[in-house]
Design an enzyme around this catalytic site. Structure first.
Site, PDB file in Angstrom:
ATOM      1  CE  LYS A  39      35.322  45.102  36.177  1.00 11.35           C
ATOM      2  NZ  LYS A  39      35.725  43.946  36.965  1.00 11.35           N
ATOM      3  NE  ARG A 134      36.713  40.975  43.430  1.00 13.14           N
ATOM      4  CZ  ARG A 134      36.759  41.507  42.212  1.00 13.14           C
ATOM      5  NH1 ARG A 134      36.926  42.811  42.066  1.00 13.14           N
ATOM      6  NH2 ARG A 134      36.653  40.754  41.143  1.00 13.14           N
TER       7      ARG A 134
HETATM    8  C1  LIG Z   1      36.744  43.397  36.468  1.00 14.74           C
HETATM    9  C2  LIG Z   1      37.106  41.989  36.440  1.00 14.74           C
HETATM   10  C3  LIG Z   1      38.016  41.520  35.475  1.00 14.74           C
HETATM   11  C4  LIG Z   1      38.717  42.413  34.477  1.00 14.74           C
HETATM   12  O1  LIG Z   1      39.760  43.107  35.115  1.00 14.74           O
HETATM   13  P1  LIG Z   1      40.760  44.059  34.300  1.00 14.74           P
HETATM   14  O2  LIG Z   1      41.777  44.449  35.312  1.00 14.74           O
HETATM   15  O3  LIG Z   1      39.966  45.215  33.820  1.00 14.74           O
HETATM   16  O4  LIG Z   1      41.312  43.248  33.199  1.00 14.74           O
HETATM   17  C5  LIG Z   1      38.291  40.162  35.459  1.00 14.74           C
HETATM   18  N1  LIG Z   1      37.707  39.313  36.347  1.00 14.74           N
HETATM   19  C6  LIG Z   1      36.840  39.735  37.286  1.00 14.74           C
HETATM   20  C7  LIG Z   1      36.249  38.741  38.222  1.00 14.74           C
HETATM   21  C8  LIG Z   1      36.516  41.088  37.372  1.00 14.74           C
HETATM   22  O5  LIG Z   1      35.652  41.506  38.303  1.00 14.74           O
END
Ligand SMILES: *Cc1c(COP(=O)(O)O)cnc(C)c1O
Length: 372
Positions: A39, A134
């Protein structure tokens, strides 16, 4: 040579490959499989392809439109929707995501119905709330949630997951991770099932993984920032052996003049409704680069030459160029943080330029070295 277009983000695929391979190897030794979270680069196809070539077999994004892009590019990886699907995106979720994370019965019920219509079986990972506040189902409610979902046709529960350090800043400590493992074991015993994915978190779990010998039931992590920027997200420190500079943002000087350091005339708020104050440095050389807040998260940029960002508006960043003599046409390179990276990769105004800095680096014997 790099074609001179600005603003641009230079993406070093060889460095990304190196980071991904190192992390994959490090976690594999602990019995943990990794998903690359793309993302942060808007599921860029070239980057995603390269990560899959490194042997990473699943990719994740929070946006279904990005998974659709990956699916349509025929990338051979399991595609995971990392945010619980919106009720308005159920059909696309079934069509383009192989797995989605879920926390709401209503949503899973709708997925089940749509999967049945599309004659598909949709896989889900059930997210558990471990305190970051969250997404997630409270631990006490997970069992009844799963029991209900087990009655839904065309839905397969493939995993259980949790997330840390995103909203509440809760750290995946050894204690928290043990607690999550014991929740998983309790559920598996109670419901007589085995989760294929026990997904313990994100890049914030790196330090935990370096500190414990036993990772418990965790066999999966979802990694974005640590692959892309080579950083651990708890302390923000570089992960040893990884590149922090796979991305470089480059902007171009459009004006450079000796001018006062404090505005002259009657002042009010700026274009963004902010009241700004200025330090009087006398007459300074001010350089403007032709990029601004509609292109990039300016607060996430750090100049890679000894100049200072004084401020920005929609389309301009104003620099104190100090002892660097800049003239129109000169380029100013910046490093990016995660926020700046996301904004650059999603901006239609920023050119994406791929380089392979040193194709030999991925041949170096990462197997012979330990990562930490
Ligand atoms: C964005 C996201 C991740 C990845 O997080 P990083 O800190 O970039 O490794 C993993 N799990 C969820 C649910 C996320 O939204």
């Amino acid at each position: 040579m790099i074609k001179k277009v600005t603003p641009r983000i230079e993406i070093d695929l060889a460095k990304l490959e190196h980071n991904a391979k190192r992390l994959k190897h490090f976690f594999e030794n602990k019995g943990i499989n990794i998903t690359a979270v793309v993302k942060g680069v808007c599921s860029n196809i070239e980057i995603s392809k390269r990560l899959v070539q490194c042997g990473i077999n699943s990719l994740a994004d929070t946006k279904i439109t990005n998974l659709k892009k990956l699916k349509e590019a025929n990338i051979h990886a399991t595609l995971i929707l990392l945010r619980t699907p919106s009720m308005s995106e159920i059909s696309d979720t079934i069509q383009f995501a192989d797995i989605s994370v879920n926390t709401e019965l209503e949503v899973v019920r709708a997925l089940s119905k749509e999967a049945t219509n599309q004659n598909k079986v949709h896989s889900i990972i059930v997210m558990v709330e471990m305190g970051d506040l969250r997404e997630g189902i409270l631990a006490k409610d997970v069992s009844s949630f799963i029991k209900e979902v087990l009655t839904f046709p065309n839905i397969r529960i493939v995993g259980i997951g949790t997330n840390f350090a995103c909203f509440g800043g809760v750290i995946p400590t050894e204690e928290k991770m043990k607690e999550f493992s014991s929740i998983v074991e309790r559920l598996e015993n109670e419901l007589s099932l085995k989760f294929q994915y026990v997904s313990g978190g994100n890049s914030a779990n790196y330090l935990w993984a370096t500190q414990v010998n036993n990772v418990g039931r965790i066999n999966h992590l979802r990694l974005g920032e640590s692959i892309l920027l080579g950083k651990d997200t708890i302390e923000g420190l570089p992960i040893p052996g990884l590149y922090q500079n796979a991305f470089k943002f480059v902007a171009e000087v459009i004006e450079s003049k000796w001018k006062p350091s404090v505005p002259f005339g009657k002042t009010a708020k700026n274009a963004f409704g902010e009241t700004v104050t200025f330090q009087n440095r006398g007459i300074i050389q001010r350089a403007i680069v032709g990029v601004g807040r509609q292109d990039i998260l300016v607060s996430g940029l750090t100049p890679l030459i000894p100049v200072e960002i004084l401020g920005s508006s929609s389309d301009h960043i104003i620099l104190d160029s100090k002892h660097v003599r800049l003239k129109p046409g000169d380029e100013v390179p910046f490093s990016v943080d995660y926020g700046a990276l996301i904004s650059a990769m999603t901006s239609p105004y920023v050119h994406k330029i791929f380089i392979d800095s040193n194709p030999s680096i991925h041949k170096d014997s990462y197997h012979n070295k330990t990562i930490a």
